[in-house]
Write a protein that holds these residues in place. Structure first.
Motif, PDB file in Angstrom:
ATOM      1  N   THR A  37      -4.583  -4.716  -7.448  1.00 58.63           N
ATOM      2  CA  THR A  37      -3.420  -5.397  -8.010  1.00 58.63           C
ATOM      3  C   THR A  37      -2.580  -4.405  -8.811  1.00 58.63           C
ATOM      4  OG1 THR A  37      -4.684  -6.028  -9.968  1.00 58.63           O
ATOM      5  CG2 THR A  37      -4.645  -7.609  -8.160  1.00 58.63           C
ATOM      6  N   GLY A  38      -1.572  -4.924  -9.452  1.00 58.78           N
ATOM      7  CA  GLY A  38      -0.759  -4.103 -10.344  1.00 58.78           C
ATOM      8  C   GLY A  38       0.037  -3.041  -9.620  1.00 58.78           C
ATOM      9  N   THR A  39       0.073  -1.869 -10.211  1.00 58.99           N
ATOM     10  CA  THR A  39       0.886  -0.768  -9.700  1.00 58.99           C
ATOM     11  C   THR A  39       0.462  -0.355  -8.292  1.00 58.99           C
ATOM     12  OG1 THR A  39       1.187   0.021 -11.953  1.00 58.99           O
ATOM     13  CG2 THR A  39       1.706   1.561 -10.195  1.00 58.99           C
ATOM     14  N   THR A  40      -0.833  -0.301  -8.054  1.00 59.53           N
ATOM     15  CA  THR A  40      -1.329   0.109  -6.732  1.00 59.53           C
ATOM     16  C   THR A  40      -0.886  -0.881  -5.663  1.00 59.53           C
ATOM     17  OG1 THR A  40      -3.225   1.170  -7.766  1.00 59.53           O
ATOM     18  CG2 THR A  40      -3.371   0.734  -5.397  1.00 59.53           C
ATOM     19  N   HIS A  41      -1.011  -2.176  -5.954  1.00 57.92           N
ATOM     20  CA  HIS A  41      -0.601  -3.215  -5.006  1.00 57.92           C
ATOM     21  C   HIS A  41       0.902  -3.136  -4.753  1.00 57.92           C
ATOM     22  CE1 HIS A  41       0.213  -7.290  -3.449  1.00 57.92           C
ATOM     23  NE2 HIS A  41      -1.011  -7.206  -2.961  1.00 57.92           N
ATOM     24  N   SER A  42       1.681  -2.920  -5.801  1.00 59.17           N
ATOM     25  CA  SER A  42       3.136  -2.803  -5.654  1.00 59.17           C
ATOM     26  C   SER A  42       3.514  -1.594  -4.809  1.00 59.17           C
ATOM     27  CB  SER A  42       3.796  -2.696  -7.028  1.00 59.17           C
ATOM     28  OG  SER A  42       3.588  -3.870  -7.757  1.00 59.17           O
ATOM     29  N   TRP A  43       2.797  -0.498  -5.005  1.00 58.32           N
ATOM     30  CA  TRP A  43       3.074   0.716  -4.231  1.00 58.32           C
ATOM     31  C   TRP A  43       2.807   0.479  -2.743  1.00 58.32           C
ATOM     32  CZ3 TRP A  43      -0.091   3.866  -1.245  1.00 58.32           C
ATOM     33  CH2 TRP A  43       0.494   5.062  -0.840  1.00 58.32           C
ATOM     34  N   ILE A  44       1.681  -0.153  -2.435  1.00 59.57           N
ATOM     35  CA  ILE A  44       1.342  -0.420  -1.033  1.00 59.57           C
ATOM     36  C   ILE A  44       2.348  -1.401  -0.420  1.00 59.57           C
ATOM     37  CG2 ILE A  44      -0.393  -1.411   0.514  1.00 59.57           C
ATOM     38  CD1 ILE A  44      -2.520  -0.300  -1.448  1.00 59.57           C
ATOM     39  N   LYS A  45       2.744  -2.427  -1.184  1.00 65.20           N
ATOM     40  CA  LYS A  45       3.719  -3.405  -0.703  1.00 65.20           C
ATOM     41  C   LYS A  45       5.052  -2.729  -0.397  1.00 65.20           C
ATOM     42  CE  LYS A  45       5.888  -7.769  -1.943  1.00 65.20           C
ATOM     43  NZ  LYS A  45       6.002  -8.835  -2.943  1.00 65.20           N
ATOM     44  N   ALA A  46       5.500  -1.851  -1.269  1.00 65.44           N
ATOM     45  CA  ALA A  46       6.762  -1.131  -1.041  1.00 65.44           C
ATOM     46  C   ALA A  46       6.640  -0.218   0.178  1.00 65.44           C
ATOM     47  CB  ALA A  46       7.130  -0.312  -2.277  1.00 65.44           C
ATOM     48  N   PHE A  47       5.494   0.413   0.331  1.00 70.34           N
ATOM     49  CA  PHE A  47       5.271   1.292   1.476  1.00 70.34           C
ATOM     50  C   PHE A  47       5.333   0.517   2.786  1.00 70.34           C
ATOM     51  CE2 PHE A  47       2.442   3.266   4.577  1.00 70.34           C
ATOM     52  CZ  PHE A  47       2.969   4.545   4.638  1.00 70.34           C
ATOM     53  N   LEU A  48       4.688  -0.635   2.815  1.00 70.54           N
ATOM     54  CA  LEU A  48       4.653  -1.446   4.026  1.00 70.54           C
ATOM     55  C   LEU A  48       5.991  -2.124   4.308  1.00 70.54           C
ATOM     56  CD1 LEU A  48       1.145  -3.118   3.656  1.00 70.54           C
ATOM     57  CD2 LEU A  48       1.795  -1.252   5.175  1.00 70.54           C
ATOM     58  N   GLY A  49       6.801  -2.324   3.278  1.00 73.05           N
ATOM     59  CA  GLY A  49       8.071  -3.000   3.437  1.00 73.05           C
ATOM     60  C   GLY A  49       9.063  -2.257   4.314  1.00 73.05           C
ATOM     61  N   ASN A  50       8.919  -0.984   4.441  1.00 73.92           N
ATOM     62  CA  ASN A  50       9.830  -0.176   5.254  1.00 73.92           C
ATOM     63  C   ASN A  50       9.280   0.095   6.644  1.00 73.92           C
ATOM     64  OD1 ASN A  50      11.694   0.035   3.171  1.00 73.92           O
ATOM     65  ND2 ASN A  50      10.595   1.724   2.263  1.00 73.92           N
ATOM     66  N   ARG A  51       8.275  -0.638   7.050  1.00 74.15           N
ATOM     67  CA  ARG A  51       7.629  -0.408   8.342  1.00 74.15           C
ATOM     68  C   ARG A  51       7.866  -1.611   9.252  1.00 74.15           C
ATOM     69  NH1 ARG A  51       5.716   4.033   8.777  1.00 74.15           N
ATOM     70  NH2 ARG A  51       4.769   5.227   7.151  1.00 74.15           N
ATOM     71  N   SER A  52       7.741  -1.369  10.517  1.00 74.03           N
ATOM     72  CA  SER A  52       7.857  -2.468  11.487  1.00 74.03           C
ATOM     73  C   SER A  52       6.652  -2.438  12.395  1.00 74.03           C
ATOM     74  CB  SER A  52       9.147  -2.321  12.303  1.00 74.03           C
ATOM     75  OG  SER A  52       9.106  -1.104  13.011  1.00 74.03           O
ATOM     76  N   GLN A  53       6.398  -3.595  13.002  1.00 70.14           N
ATOM     77  CA  GLN A  53       5.257  -3.687  13.913  1.00 70.14           C
ATOM     78  C   GLN A  53       5.753  -3.795  15.328  1.00 70.14           C
ATOM     79  OE1 GLN A  53       2.255  -6.540  12.907  1.00 70.14           O
ATOM     80  NE2 GLN A  53       2.607  -6.294  10.733  1.00 70.14           N
TER      81      GLN A  53
END
Length: 53
Positions: A37-53
């Motif tokens: 959670t917290g900063t780590t979760h936010s970092w992963i969410k931001a990273f995945l947000g710029n990706r497509s499947q």
């Protein structure tokens, strides 16, 4: 002479989450459920947000 130690972890997620089998929302829920959670979760969410499947 005193030497300071620095530990570094390098992770390459560039291809790991681009496969069709990984649903980003479900992955984020599982990470939160398992204590990521917290900063780590936010970092992963931001990273995945710029990706497509």
């Amino acid at each position: 002479m005193q030497r300071d130690q620095m530990d570094v972890a390098i992770m390459d997620f560039s291809k790991a989450f681009d496969v069709v089998l990984v649903h980003h929302g479900r992955l984020l829920l599982k990470l939160a459920h398992n204590g990521i959670t917290g900063t780590t979760h936010s970092w992963i969410k931001a990273f995945l947000g710029n990706r497509s499947q």
